[in-house]
Write an enzyme that holds these catalytic residues in place. Structure first.
Site, PDB file in Angstrom:
ATOM      1  N   LYS A 200       0.838  -1.197   0.000  1.00 30.53           N
ATOM      2  CA  LYS A 200       0.000   0.000   0.000  1.00 30.53           C
ATOM      3  C   LYS A 200       0.878   1.255   0.000  1.00 30.53           C
ATOM      4  O   LYS A 200       0.656   2.188  -0.743  1.00 30.53           O
ATOM      5  CB  LYS A 200      -0.917  -0.047   1.230  1.00 30.53           C
ATOM      6  CG  LYS A 200      -1.878   1.109   1.317  1.00 30.53           C
ATOM      7  CD  LYS A 200      -2.779   0.985   2.541  1.00 30.53           C
ATOM      8  CE  LYS A 200      -3.455   2.308   2.817  1.00 30.53           C
ATOM      9  NZ  LYS A 200      -4.249   2.303   4.038  1.00 30.53           N
ATOM     10  N   GLU A 206      10.591  -4.914   3.704  1.00 28.86           N
ATOM     11  CA  GLU A 206      10.564  -6.344   3.372  1.00 28.86           C
ATOM     12  C   GLU A 206      10.155  -6.544   1.913  1.00 28.86           C
ATOM     13  O   GLU A 206      10.768  -7.319   1.166  1.00 28.86           O
ATOM     14  CB  GLU A 206       9.554  -7.078   4.281  1.00 28.86           C
ATOM     15  CG  GLU A 206       9.955  -7.166   5.738  1.00 28.86           C
ATOM     16  CD  GLU A 206       9.508  -5.956   6.560  1.00 28.86           C
ATOM     17  OE1 GLU A 206       9.213  -4.890   5.977  1.00 28.86           O
ATOM     18  OE2 GLU A 206       9.483  -6.076   7.799  1.00 28.86           O
ATOM     19  N   GLY A 261      -4.835  -1.575   5.283  1.00 33.71           N
ATOM     20  CA  GLY A 261      -4.096  -2.719   4.736  1.00 33.71           C
ATOM     21  C   GLY A 261      -4.706  -4.055   5.131  1.00 33.71           C
ATOM     22  O   GLY A 261      -4.889  -4.942   4.302  1.00 33.71           O
ATOM     23  N   ARG A 262      -5.030  -4.210   6.411  1.00 32.86           N
ATOM     24  CA  ARG A 262      -5.533  -5.511   6.868  1.00 32.86           C
ATOM     25  C   ARG A 262      -6.989  -5.758   6.487  1.00 32.86           C
ATOM     26  O   ARG A 262      -7.547  -6.805   6.794  1.00 32.86           O
ATOM     27  CB  ARG A 262      -5.323  -5.657   8.376  1.00 32.86           C
ATOM     28  CG  ARG A 262      -5.863  -4.509   9.195  1.00 32.86           C
ATOM     29  CD  ARG A 262      -5.353  -4.555  10.636  1.00 32.86           C
ATOM     30  NE  ARG A 262      -5.743  -3.384  11.412  1.00 32.86           N
ATOM     31  CZ  ARG A 262      -5.057  -2.257  11.460  1.00 32.86           C
ATOM     32  NH1 ARG A 262      -3.934  -2.138  10.767  1.00 32.86           N
ATOM     33  NH2 ARG A 262      -5.472  -1.241  12.196  1.00 32.86           N
ATOM     34  N   GLU A 347      -3.713  -6.028  15.444  1.00 38.71           N
ATOM     35  CA  GLU A 347      -3.219  -4.734  14.938  1.00 38.71           C
ATOM     36  C   GLU A 347      -4.348  -3.702  15.026  1.00 38.71           C
ATOM     37  O   GLU A 347      -4.114  -2.521  15.246  1.00 38.71           O
ATOM     38  CB  GLU A 347      -2.697  -4.856  13.499  1.00 38.71           C
ATOM     39  CG  GLU A 347      -1.799  -3.689  13.095  1.00 38.71           C
ATOM     40  CD  GLU A 347      -1.096  -3.881  11.754  1.00 38.71           C
ATOM     41  OE1 GLU A 347      -1.758  -3.746  10.712  1.00 38.71           O
ATOM     42  OE2 GLU A 347       0.113  -4.160  11.736  1.00 38.71           O
ATOM     43  N   HIS A 378      -3.129 -32.277  19.861  1.00 40.66           N
ATOM     44  CA  HIS A 378      -1.953 -33.037  20.289  1.00 40.66           C
ATOM     45  C   HIS A 378      -0.821 -32.114  20.710  1.00 40.66           C
ATOM     46  O   HIS A 378       0.340 -32.515  20.736  1.00 40.66           O
ATOM     47  CB  HIS A 378      -1.524 -33.982  19.164  1.00 40.66           C
ATOM     48  CG  HIS A 378      -2.596 -34.983  18.856  1.00 40.66           C
ATOM     49  ND1 HIS A 378      -2.697 -36.196  19.486  1.00 40.66           N
ATOM     50  CD2 HIS A 378      -3.669 -34.887  18.033  1.00 40.66           C
ATOM     51  CE1 HIS A 378      -3.771 -36.830  19.042  1.00 40.66           C
ATOM     52  NE2 HIS A 378      -4.385 -36.060  18.161  1.00 40.66           N
ATOM     53  N   LYS A 502      10.529  -0.295  13.515  1.00 42.20           N
ATOM     54  CA  LYS A 502      11.079   0.011  12.181  1.00 42.20           C
ATOM     55  C   LYS A 502      12.107   1.129  12.299  1.00 42.20           C
ATOM     56  O   LYS A 502      13.172   1.088  11.675  1.00 42.20           O
ATOM     57  CB  LYS A 502       9.961   0.464  11.237  1.00 42.20           C
ATOM     58  CG  LYS A 502       8.923  -0.592  10.902  1.00 42.20           C
ATOM     59  CD  LYS A 502       7.909  -0.017   9.916  1.00 42.20           C
ATOM     60  CE  LYS A 502       6.666  -0.859   9.800  1.00 42.20           C
ATOM     61  NZ  LYS A 502       5.606  -0.230   9.042  1.00 42.20           N
TER      62      LYS A 502
END
Ligand code: F6P
Length: 538
Positions: A200, A206, A261-262, A347, A378, A502
């Protein structure tokens, strides 16, 4: 908050006091129809709240809470495009991406339609082989380069709906760790691999790093520089920057600052979904979400699935002291749902001040975690059944989940329902004593077989792992997240907390590179940074 809210919260506290020594099984004994009353449904989803520690009085108080906190009005404001993202002073119009209230936003709607039409044309071109790689062969693989909201939603959907007939194989690379990209492309043919660069902001380290490395991988395999654009598509608010990076204008799709974004998988951020699964799957997803939006807009609180999900989570965390929330989908195809929901809920609602900056007087979002059943059984279910922590949970059971072996699928469904029942009933001290004594344990030792049960949780039954049902499921969680934010008085659409790390990473970079000591860095961090420098740079 209305002046009635404190009184209502006091009544909820009292209601909890009255219920706190009761058992959910006991509530069923005297009210065997409760599962019919305490459930909400919409487009293929049934959310059953009857295994929560609640009665009609609590249910009614929660419904009143919806009105005291004006949840229906808050949702109408979101859909209408009010600045619900108060700190960034902008709307959060993810509902519009699937066509909800399109008539209220003609300009945005035109931009969305143009984008969808451009996406559909490109997807068709790629599927028919009209759009190829540099060797003029059709693409076989598509790799999404993005992180957070530019990764988790499309990753979840592509995995959930993947079939052997998928037009393209989908891959996802998010981590700046080069292993992520290197392992992913290791088995791919560069000449037949397409990359979708999703960011965005177009500033995320990254994603930019992975895109640069993907470009280098293609070039090392022989991609002529002038044909780079054939292998990349960009999705961003910063279309100019994407073009400067080397992606042709017709392959740069916009998203807009009024989409978080999410909450963006419904936009071109989800482009890998139609590329990998076909356009009709993407349309089905949007349709399912739109139907759930309509349900949320038009349904009274007591029948409104996302509203009651939020109210029940509020009840759990504020009054029943749950501080984690487990999402336990009984379908391998839903394995990435907890990852997606972690960003969506934590977030969004992992905040400590209200929209006006005042400190919160109670906890905000619970920690969300989980994994596909039955593997978790398990691993960590022991803690759920006999640990000392308090939690809430969603057990999710698709009625149709793939067409694989029926006996195995029946086993899976049995485990889902068994766990839901076990969380409620537990094992009584009498039953534990019988088991223990039959194994030769003394009275005291028999306690280890006790299982307290009485764990409130929701059972979500969905018709199928289909595009429509998944669209509805995700939209339900989106709206639940927003309603919880309204109940807590926080902003669900900003994420200031992620910036600090960041910034500090930028300060640490030179230390890693040169080994020069930066005085502003604490000795422990400096020691580890110098160890990394020694190991890698000398
Ligand atoms: O670091 C958090 C975050 O900003 C998320 O909110 C977002 O989904 C992710 O990074 C990726 O951001 P972008 O799409 O701008 O690359």
């Amino acid at each position: 908050m209305s002046i009635d809210a404190p009184a209502l919260h006091e009544r909820l506290r009292e209601a909890h006091g009255a219920l706190s020594h009761q058992r959910i099984t006991g509530l069923f004994d005297t009210d065997s129809d409760r599962h019919e009353r305490y459930q909400c449904h919409s487009n293929g989803l049934v959310v059953d709240f009857s295994k929560h520690l609640l009665n009609d009085h609590v249910w009614q108080l929660l419904v009143e809470l919806a009105s005291v906190h004006a949840l229906p009005e808050a949702f109408a404001a979101l859909v209408a495009g009010h600045s619900v993202n108060t700190s960034e002073r902008r709307p959060a119009l993810h509902t519009l991406l699937r066509g909800t209230a399109a008539e209220q936003h003609p300009d945005h709607t035109a931009a969305i339609r143009d984008t969808l039409s451009g996406m559909a044309t490109l997807v068709t071109g790629i599927h028919t082989g009209a759009e190829t790689g540099w060797t003029d062969q059709a693409f076989t693989d598509v790799v999404n380069l993005g992180i957070g909201g530019s990764d988790l939603g499309p990753r979840f959907i592509c995995d959930a709906l993947s079939t052997s007939e998928a037009p393209l194989r989908a891959h996802f690379v998010a981590n700046i760790d080069p292993e992520d990209l290197d392992r992913t492309v290791g088995t791919l043919d560069p000449s037949r691999t397409l990359f979708v660069m999703c960011s965005k902001s177009f500033t995320t380290e990254e994603t930019l790093s992975n895109a640069d490395r993907a470009k280098a991988w293609l070039q090392a395999a022989g991609l002529p520089p002038h044909r780079l654009g054939q292998h990349f598509i960009a999705v961003t608010t910063q279309v100019n920057r994407a073009q400067q990076w080397g992606i042709p204008a017709e392959r740069c799709f916009p998203i807009w600052d009024w989409v978080g974004g999410r909450y963006s998988l419904w936009s071109a951020m989800g482009l890998i979904i139609p590329l990998a699964l076909g356009w009709s799957a993407f349309e089905g997803l949007l349709r399912g979400a739109r139907t759930l939006d309509h349900h949320t807009l038009t349904t009274e609180p007591s029948k409104n699935a996302p509203m009651m999900m939020a109210l029940l989570e509020f009840w759990q965390t504020r009054y029943l002291n749950a501080n984690t929330h487990a999402v336990l989908p009984y379908a391998q195809t839903l394995q990435h749902l907890p990852d997606f929901l972690q960003q969506l809920t934590m977030e969004s609602n992992g905040k400590r001040v209200s929209t006006t900056g005042g400190p919160l007087t109670s906890d905000s979002a619970p920690v969300l975690w989980g994994s596909a059943g039955t593997t978790g059984q398990h691993s960590y279910y022991q803690l759920l059944h006999q640990g000392t922590r308090s939690f809430s949970a969603d057990i999710i059971l698709p009625l149709i989940s793939g067409r694989g072996d029926l006996t195995a699928r029946r086993g899976l469904a049995a485990h889902a329902l068994a766990q839901s029942r076990a969380l409620m009933v537990g094992r009584s001290p009498e039953a534990a004593r019988q088991i223990g004594q039959s194994r030769g344990f003394n009275e005291q030792e028999c306690h280890q077989f006790e299982i307290p049960g009485n764990h409130s949780h929701s059972l979500i039954v969905m018709d199928a792992v289909s595009p429509e049902c998944l669209g509805g499921l995700i939209a339900a969680y989106e709206h639940k997240t927003y309603f919880l934010a309204v109940l807590l008085g926080i902003n669900a659409f900003d994420q200031w907390g992620v910036e600090l790390g960041k910034e500090i990473a930028t300060e640490i970079q030179p230390l890693l590179e040169t080994g020069a000591t930066a005085s502003a860095i604490d000795p422990a961090t400096r020691q580890a940074a110098l160890a990394w420098h020694e190991a890698n740079m000398t």
